[in-house]
Every structure is written in structure tokens, then in C-alpha cells.
Write an enzyme that holds these catalytic residues in place. Structure first.
Site, PDB file in Angstrom:
ATOM      1  N   PRO A 115       0.801  -1.224   0.000  1.00 51.25           N
ATOM      2  CA  PRO A 115       0.000   0.000   0.000  1.00 51.25           C
ATOM      3  C   PRO A 115       0.834   1.275   0.000  1.00 51.25           C
ATOM      4  O   PRO A 115       0.450   2.272  -0.605  1.00 51.25           O
ATOM      5  CB  PRO A 115      -0.828  -0.131   1.288  1.00 51.25           C
ATOM      6  CG  PRO A 115      -0.978  -1.605   1.479  1.00 51.25           C
ATOM      7  CD  PRO A 115       0.320  -2.194   1.012  1.00 51.25           C
ATOM      8  N   ILE A 140      -1.498  -7.179  -6.600  1.00 50.46           N
ATOM      9  CA  ILE A 140      -0.792  -8.402  -6.961  1.00 50.46           C
ATOM     10  C   ILE A 140      -1.571  -9.151  -8.044  1.00 50.46           C
ATOM     11  O   ILE A 140      -2.665  -9.668  -7.804  1.00 50.46           O
ATOM     12  CB  ILE A 140      -0.577  -9.300  -5.724  1.00 50.46           C
ATOM     13  CG1 ILE A 140       0.116  -8.516  -4.609  1.00 50.46           C
ATOM     14  CG2 ILE A 140       0.209 -10.543  -6.118  1.00 50.46           C
ATOM     15  CD1 ILE A 140       1.418  -7.847  -5.012  1.00 50.46           C
ATOM     16  N   ARG A 239     -14.314   2.373 -45.312  1.00 47.49           N
ATOM     17  CA  ARG A 239     -15.297   3.412 -45.057  1.00 47.49           C
ATOM     18  C   ARG A 239     -15.199   4.545 -46.072  1.00 47.49           C
ATOM     19  O   ARG A 239     -14.102   5.008 -46.399  1.00 47.49           O
ATOM     20  CB  ARG A 239     -15.123   3.989 -43.641  1.00 47.49           C
ATOM     21  CG  ARG A 239     -16.283   4.910 -43.281  1.00 47.49           C
ATOM     22  CD  ARG A 239     -16.142   5.537 -41.930  1.00 47.49           C
ATOM     23  NE  ARG A 239     -17.283   6.387 -41.663  1.00 47.49           N
ATOM     24  CZ  ARG A 239     -17.324   7.342 -40.750  1.00 47.49           C
ATOM     25  NH1 ARG A 239     -16.260   7.560 -39.994  1.00 47.49           N
ATOM     26  NH2 ARG A 239     -18.408   8.064 -40.569  1.00 47.49           N
ATOM     27  N   GLN A 308      -9.825   7.264 -32.664  1.00 44.22           N
ATOM     28  CA  GLN A 308     -10.216   8.491 -33.369  1.00 44.22           C
ATOM     29  C   GLN A 308     -10.649   8.182 -34.804  1.00 44.22           C
ATOM     30  O   GLN A 308     -11.621   8.748 -35.307  1.00 44.22           O
ATOM     31  CB  GLN A 308      -9.050   9.471 -33.355  1.00 44.22           C
ATOM     32  CG  GLN A 308      -9.438  10.916 -33.622  1.00 44.22           C
ATOM     33  CD  GLN A 308     -10.170  11.552 -32.456  1.00 44.22           C
ATOM     34  OE1 GLN A 308     -10.242  10.968 -31.381  1.00 44.22           O
ATOM     35  NE2 GLN A 308     -10.720  12.727 -32.671  1.00 44.22           N
ATOM     36  N   PHE A 310     -11.974   5.463 -35.845  1.00 40.32           N
ATOM     37  CA  PHE A 310     -13.270   4.793 -35.787  1.00 40.32           C
ATOM     38  C   PHE A 310     -14.406   5.741 -35.426  1.00 40.32           C
ATOM     39  O   PHE A 310     -15.577   5.392 -35.590  1.00 40.32           O
ATOM     40  CB  PHE A 310     -13.219   3.649 -34.770  1.00 40.32           C
ATOM     41  CG  PHE A 310     -12.783   2.339 -35.339  1.00 40.32           C
ATOM     42  CD1 PHE A 310     -13.693   1.317 -35.553  1.00 40.32           C
ATOM     43  CD2 PHE A 310     -11.459   2.112 -35.678  1.00 40.32           C
ATOM     44  CE1 PHE A 310     -13.297   0.098 -36.078  1.00 40.32           C
ATOM     45  CE2 PHE A 310     -11.051   0.903 -36.201  1.00 40.32           C
ATOM     46  CZ  PHE A 310     -11.964  -0.115 -36.410  1.00 40.32           C
ATOM     47  N   GLU A 335       5.146  -2.693 -13.333  1.00 40.28           N
ATOM     48  CA  GLU A 335       6.578  -2.993 -13.517  1.00 40.28           C
ATOM     49  C   GLU A 335       7.390  -1.728 -13.741  1.00 40.28           C
ATOM     50  O   GLU A 335       8.347  -1.695 -14.510  1.00 40.28           O
ATOM     51  CB  GLU A 335       6.800  -4.010 -14.655  1.00 40.28           C
ATOM     52  CG  GLU A 335       6.314  -5.397 -14.277  1.00 40.28           C
ATOM     53  CD  GLU A 335       6.749  -6.470 -15.253  1.00 40.28           C
ATOM     54  OE1 GLU A 335       7.920  -6.419 -15.677  1.00 40.28           O
ATOM     55  OE2 GLU A 335       5.936  -7.339 -15.560  1.00 40.28           O
ATOM     56  N   SER A 338       5.876   4.968 -16.118  1.00 39.42           N
ATOM     57  CA  SER A 338       6.656   5.675 -17.136  1.00 39.42           C
ATOM     58  C   SER A 338       7.615   6.686 -16.520  1.00 39.42           C
ATOM     59  O   SER A 338       8.758   6.838 -16.964  1.00 39.42           O
ATOM     60  CB  SER A 338       5.718   6.368 -18.123  1.00 39.42           C
ATOM     61  OG  SER A 338       4.999   5.424 -18.879  1.00 39.42           O
TER      62      SER A 338
END
Length: 352
Positions: A115, A140, A239, A308, A310, A335, A338
Site C-alpha cells: 500500500p 498483486i 469506409r 479516433q 473509428f 513494472e 513511465s
């Protein structure tokens, strides 16, 4: 040109031919367990191989993440959870746990975060006395479904690594997140534990394991980004917009170019880090941090670009790009967030 044709790879990597499994279960825990079983024959032996081949691990995660994030999760956690035993355990410990991991019969988990001790591992409060662990771990992955946990705790000699069987672990709560996977807070109350490696060398175990598997997080992000680019290309080709194929619009072409550039740059960084480790580097701290940082941040942008493209359909539940949008977010945190990767890179650059 396939990226496996790059000089980072050998013929054995190009010859890898995996069948991506599909499972029918809808319950999260059951689905995760089913993926572990389904990955056993072709995939999981690579997670506990000696030596670990990081390029193979990265190729596996990229492939699985492209198809199904939970399949990638199941594979990755077997490797990360068993990684300290694979890399630092003695022969008896490896024989006790690793065959079950490779066979998909035992689910592994990696318990480092607390924590008040996530990125700041030095703030760890979980303690170990006479090979019994007391404390709380949170965030975890595989918490609640794992058969054993590799746990890091503060012993009299310093931070040390241990393996604890699940029967001695209390699951305090399950944690729901935007891209669901088994995640929990755990409590240890004098849980019997078996040491991994030397007492007081737990940071070496933790960082050595992350040094191997951090590049694979970048590979998973690369798989997500490739899928997003694939979906965007299919969308703009089919499209019609303003009386012409959407793919002919200069703004759309510019977005696609940026997405493709990001994907290739991430791949180069990921497989450079993996190649460097596989070719004998003791540590790849800088290379792995660069790979994870660039690949995860870039994948977020590539996936956002696909959403965007789509339009309104891109934020509709059930669309592939909507799912990818939720799944990529956590990779920029776990892990090593950034911002932590930026610190790691800066320190390595300053160190020369």
C-alpha cells in the site's frame, strides 16, 4: 519485410509457430486458469527455460497481446511469478515449482508492491523473521488464483526474496480495474516461506527479474499497438467519407504514418533490449527501461489514434479498439511507471 527478418533474430525465432488458444469460459478466474492450461504445451516452457531467451518471451507476448490481452497476461505472470526461482533459486526449489508452471498446473504470482511501497520499494514494510512473513501486499496480479507467490520482505539481513504457497496467504480483497484480470490485496500473518537466493539479496532478485521481464511489457504493448494499427487500416479502407475512401484523406494518411512509425520504433527498442540480454549482457537496465517506456507510451497514442479513426464506433463497448484502449493503460504503470522509467534512463545516461 517481417520484423523477425531483422538481424536481432536467429532461425529458431523465425521458426516459432504458436497456435493462439481460445477459451470458452466467461468467468474471469476460470478464463485465466483455462488460458494457463491451454498455453502449457507450446508456450509456458519458455517462461522457465534456463537460460531464459528474452527474444522468445517478447515474441510470445507480442503475439498473444495482438490476439487476447488475458492470454498475454496468463503467459506473462507465469514467467514473472516464477522468474525469481528460475533465475536465482537452487536446484531443489526449481524442481519443486517450475515443472508445474511449465505444465500449466501451477499458477505463479509476483508479490512486491505494498500500500505504501509501489515504485518506492525502499518503503517496504512487510517483514520476515525466521522464514515467516508478516505484512500486506497489494496490486498483486494473479492474487486469489495463484498456487504460490514470490514475495519480497524486509529480513534482519535486508530485503530478501521468498516463495510462499497460497494456502498460507489470506486474500483480503479482489481489485476491479478497467481491463479486468485477477488482482488482489494479500495478507501474510506469519506465513511459512522458503528463501530464494541469499538473505539480504532480495533487491538483486527483484531487479534482476524485472530486468528480464520489463522488455516483455514493451513487447505486449507492441502487440496491442500492432492490432490497433491493423484495425485502423481495415476501417479506413472500407469506409467512405466525403464521397471518397477515408484512406485517401491526407489527415488520415498522416495519422496512419505516425502510428506505423511508432510501431516500428517500439519494435526496434524492444528487440534491441532482448537481443542485448540474450547475448550475454549482465544487465540491460537502460535498454529495457527505454523499451518499456517508448513502447507503452507509443501504444497509448497509436490506440488513441485508432479510436479516433473509428469515431463514435471506437468508444462503443465490444469494439476491438475500445478494448485495447482500456487494456493499454495499466502497462504504463505496472513494472515501473513511465515516470520511473524516465528516472532510470536518466541515471543510466548520467552514469555513462
Amino acid at each position: 519485410m517481417l520484423h523477425t527478418d531483422w538481424p536481432f533474430f536467429e532461425d529458431r525465432h523465425r521458426e516459432l509457430a504458436w497456435r493462439v488458444p481460445d477459451v470458452a469460459e466467461t468467468d474471469l478466474d476460470a478464463r485465466c486458469r483455462a488460458f494457463v492450461r491451454a498455453l502449457a504445451d507450446d508456450w509456458l516452457p519458455h517462461t522457465v527455460a534456463r537460460p531464459l531467451d528474452v527474444r522468445t518471451l517478447c515474441l510470445a507476448r507480442e503475439t498473444l497481446a495482438y490476439h487476447d490481452a488475458l492470454a498475454d497476461f496468463a503467459f506473462a505472470m507465469q514467467g514473472l511469478g516464477a522468474g525469481p526461482i528460475t533465475l536465482f533459486g537452487d536446484d531443489a526449489l526449481r524442481a519443486r515449482y517450475l515443472p508445474g508452471v511449465a505444465a500449466g498446473e501451477r499458477i505463479a504470482a509476483f508479490a512486491l508492491s505494498e500500500p505504501e511501497a509501489g515504485s518506492d520499494v525502499a518503503a517496504m514494510q512487510t517483514t520476515a523473521e525466521r522464514d515467516r512473513i508478516t505484512g500486506t501486499k497489494t496490486w498483486i496480479s494473479n492474487g486469489g488464483i495463484a498456487d504460490f507467490y514470490t514475495v519480497f520482505a524486509r529480513a534482519p539481513e535486508g530485503i530478501s526474496a521468498y516463495v510462499v504457497d497460497a494456502e498460507h496467504v489470506e486474500v483480503v480483497e479482489r481489485i476491479d480495474v478497467i481491463a479486468p484480470h485477477p488482482l488482489a490485496t494479500l495478507r501474510f500473518d506469519g506465513a511459512p516461506a522458503t528463501p530464494i537466493g541469499e538473505p539480504g539479496k532480495g533487491m538483486r532478485v527483484a531487479l534482476g527479474t524485472l530486468d528480464v521481464f520489463r522488455s516483455t511489457v514493451g513487447a505486449a504493448a507492441l502487440g496491442f499497438a500492432r492490432r490497433a494499427l491493423h484495425e485502423a487500416l481495415a476501417r479506413v479502407k472500407e469506409r467512405q467519407l466525403f464521397g471518397a475512401p477515408m484512406a485517401e484523406l491526407p489527415l488520415v494518411q498522416a495519422k496512419l504514418a505516425d502510428m506505423a512509425l511508432g510501431v516500428d520504433a517500439s519494435a526496434l527498442l524492444v528487440y534491441r533490449a532482448a537481443w542485448t540480454k540474450d547475448n550475454g549482457a549482465a544487465r540491460v537496465t537502460r535498454e529495457a527501461a527505454m523499451a518499456k517506456l517508448h513502447a507503452t507510451e507509443t501504444a497509448q497514442r497509436v490506440i488513441d489514434g485508432a479510436v479516433q479513426v473509428f469515431g463514435g464506433l471506437g468508444v462503443t463497448s465490444g469494439q476491438v479498439v475500445e478494448r485495447l484502449y482500456r487494456e493499454i493503460r495499466a502497462l504504463r504503470i505496472y513494472e515501473g511507471a513511465s515516470e520511473v522509467q524516465q528516472l532510470v534512463i536518466a541515471r543510466e545516461v548520467l552514469r555513462g
